[in-house]
Design an enzyme around this catalytic site. Structure first.
Site, PDB file in Angstrom:
ATOM      1  N   LYS A 110      92.534  32.921  59.253  1.00  0.00           N
ATOM      2  CA  LYS A 110      91.582  32.950  60.032  1.00  0.00           C
ATOM      3  C   LYS A 110      91.417  33.223  61.434  1.00  0.00           C
ATOM      4  O   LYS A 110      92.565  33.031  61.828  1.00  0.00           O
ATOM      5  CB  LYS A 110      90.922  31.402  59.935  1.00  0.00           C
ATOM      6  CG  LYS A 110      89.690  30.930  60.816  1.00  0.00           C
ATOM      7  CD  LYS A 110      89.543  29.590  60.710  1.00  0.00           C
ATOM      8  CE  LYS A 110      88.245  29.242  61.655  1.00  0.00           C
ATOM      9  NZ  LYS A 110      88.128  27.873  61.820  1.00  0.00           N
ATOM     10  N   LYS A 166      95.883  30.438  61.713  1.00  0.00           N
ATOM     11  CA  LYS A 166      94.608  30.148  62.481  1.00  0.00           C
ATOM     12  C   LYS A 166      94.781  30.578  64.000  1.00  0.00           C
ATOM     13  O   LYS A 166      95.668  30.218  64.643  1.00  0.00           O
ATOM     14  CB  LYS A 166      93.966  28.930  62.529  1.00  0.00           C
ATOM     15  CG  LYS A 166      92.782  28.641  63.427  1.00  0.00           C
ATOM     16  CD  LYS A 166      92.199  27.464  63.191  1.00  0.00           C
ATOM     17  CE  LYS A 166      90.858  27.161  64.093  1.00  0.00           C
ATOM     18  NZ  LYS A 166      90.185  26.083  63.744  1.00  0.00           N
TER      19      LYS A 166
HETATM   20  C1  PBG Z   1      88.074  23.446  64.392  1.00  0.00           C
HETATM   21  C2  PBG Z   1      87.268  24.516  63.600  1.00  0.00           C
HETATM   22  C3  PBG Z   1      86.610  25.764  64.222  1.00  0.00           C
HETATM   23  C4  PBG Z   1      86.172  26.534  63.056  1.00  0.00           C
HETATM   24  C5  PBG Z   1      86.601  25.761  62.089  1.00  0.00           C
HETATM   25  N1  PBG Z   1      87.212  24.343  62.169  1.00  0.00           N
HETATM   26  C6  PBG Z   1      86.771  26.186  65.675  1.00  0.00           C
HETATM   27  C7  PBG Z   1      87.728  26.032  66.485  1.00  0.00           C
HETATM   28  O1  PBG Z   1      88.996  26.147  66.004  1.00  0.00           O
HETATM   29  O2  PBG Z   1      87.677  25.857  67.696  1.00  0.00           O
HETATM   30  C8  PBG Z   1      85.860  27.810  63.246  1.00  0.00           C
HETATM   31  C9  PBG Z   1      84.715  28.400  62.475  1.00  0.00           C
HETATM   32  C10 PBG Z   1      83.735  29.426  62.566  1.00  0.00           C
HETATM   33  O3  PBG Z   1      83.846  29.707  63.883  1.00  0.00           O
HETATM   34  O4  PBG Z   1      83.177  29.750  61.853  1.00  0.00           O
HETATM   35  N2  PBG Z   1      89.017  22.780  63.956  1.00  0.00           N
END
Ligand code: PBG
Length: 330
Positions: free
Chosen positions: A254, A196
């Site tokens: 992601k 991620k």
């Molecule tokens: C937080 C989380 C995020 C997303 C999913 N879980 C945001 C982040 O890491 O700040 C992002 C999902 C999206 O932008 O659609 N744990």
């Protein structure tokens, strides 16, 4: 000159194109992210994500029924946590009677076939908007893992099928696996956000949950000490292999569209199912262009999701899941 090999022969009409088509998108590929809020008969639109709402549990159930009837059989759950329940430990996250746990039970009860994948991360519960506990201005890895284990077990107890840790702490997949085994939840799976990235494309999501890192000089302004540098690809392989080793059942990459090279590389090194998250910013860009009449909404949705699958995704987390399901069913 005679051209013996003419690639256009197989593109002559839709019938022959469909015979040689390599990737076919279906409703079985989708996981729909869902935002749950407190209250009754409440739904609030999210301005930066046209067509997406926060909903109270009763309306969430209705939405899950509609999704299931369209063939979307998995939802990824997020909750909007009221400010007064936020703190630095995130302890509301493992309240067995919390909003997430109540939502899991209610959806399972109403739509038993729906696969429930609650998000496991502290940010919606954190007064600082970080995915971990902050000590001396730093996001603390191991203390956060202890919290994530409690959170995951609490989700399992409520009836989750697959827990989805999205936090990027080191060692959390093994910790959660051990926690689930110890508690007897042998069949609850782990979908690990393995690679991620610290991305600018999460903005609309953070506004949906009011979960962005707060502006405070004593804490990190961004998530770069745990989420990955978008300049790196080899590091993603390292992250994926570690999570496979630690017991992940499904690996996530992601964001999606700008990161399909990472998806293709991951496809070559693991035979576990790969999930790709077509994130909020990707959805917002598509919708903004479509609303301006600059691109065709339906075609752009089907094309982008098909390309994510072509790169190697077995499942796609996408806010366009419902719309795409309707398009594919017609
Ligand atoms: C937080 C989380 C995020 C997303 C999913 N879980 C945001 C982040 O890491 O700040 C992002 C999902 C999206 O932008 O659609 N744990």
């Amino acid at each position: 000159m005679i051209i013996y090999s003419r690639n256009r022969r197989l593109r002559t009409n839709e019938s022959i194109r469909s015979l040689v088509r390599e990737t076919v998108l279906t409703v079985n590929d989708f996981v729909m992210p869902i935002f749950v809020m407190e209250g009754q008969n409440q739904h609030e639109p999210i301005a930066s994500m046209p067509g997406i709402y926060r909903r109270s549990i009763d309306l969430t159930i209705k939405e899950c029924r509609e999704l299931f009837d369209l063939g979307v059989k998995a939802v990824n759950l997020y909750v909007k946590v009221p400010e007064n329940l936020k703190d630095n430990t995130g302890k509301e996250a493992w309240n067995d009677n919390g909003l997430m746990q109540t939502a899991i039970k209610a959806i399972k009860d109403a739509v038993p076939g729906m696969i429930l994948m609650p998000d496991v991360a502290l940010d919606p519960y954190s007064i600082y908007g970080h995915d971990g506990i902050i000590t001396n201005g730093q996001v603390e890895n191991d203390a956060t893992n202890d919290a994530l284990v409690k959170m995951a077990v609490s989700h399992a107890k409520a009836g989750a099928d697959v827990v989805a840790p999205s936090d990027m702490m080191d060692g959390r997949v093994m910790a959660i696996r051990e926690g689930l085994e110890d508690a007897g939840y042998h069949n609850v799976g782990i979908l690990s956000y393995a690679a991620k990235y610290a991305s600018s494309l999460y903005g609309p999501f953070r506004s949906a949950l009011d979960s962005a890192p707060v502006d405070n000089n004593d804490i990190p302004k961004d998530k770069k000490t745990y989420q990955m540098d978008f300049a790196n690809a080899r590091e993603a392989i390292n992250e994926v292999l570690k999570d496979v080793d630690e017991g992940a059942d499904i690996i996530m990459i992601k964001p999606g569209l700008p990161y399909l090279d990472i998806v293709a590389k991951t496809r070559e090194i693991t035979d576990l199912p790969i999930a790709v998250y077509n994130v909020s910013g990707e959805y917002a860009m598509l919708k903004a262009a479509a609303q301006n009449g600059w691109i065709d909404n339906d075609k752009a949705i089907i094309e982008s999701l098909t390309c994510i699958k072509r790169a190697g995704a077995d499942m796609i987390f996408t806010y366009a899941a419902k719309e795409a399901a309707i398009l594919l069913n017609n």
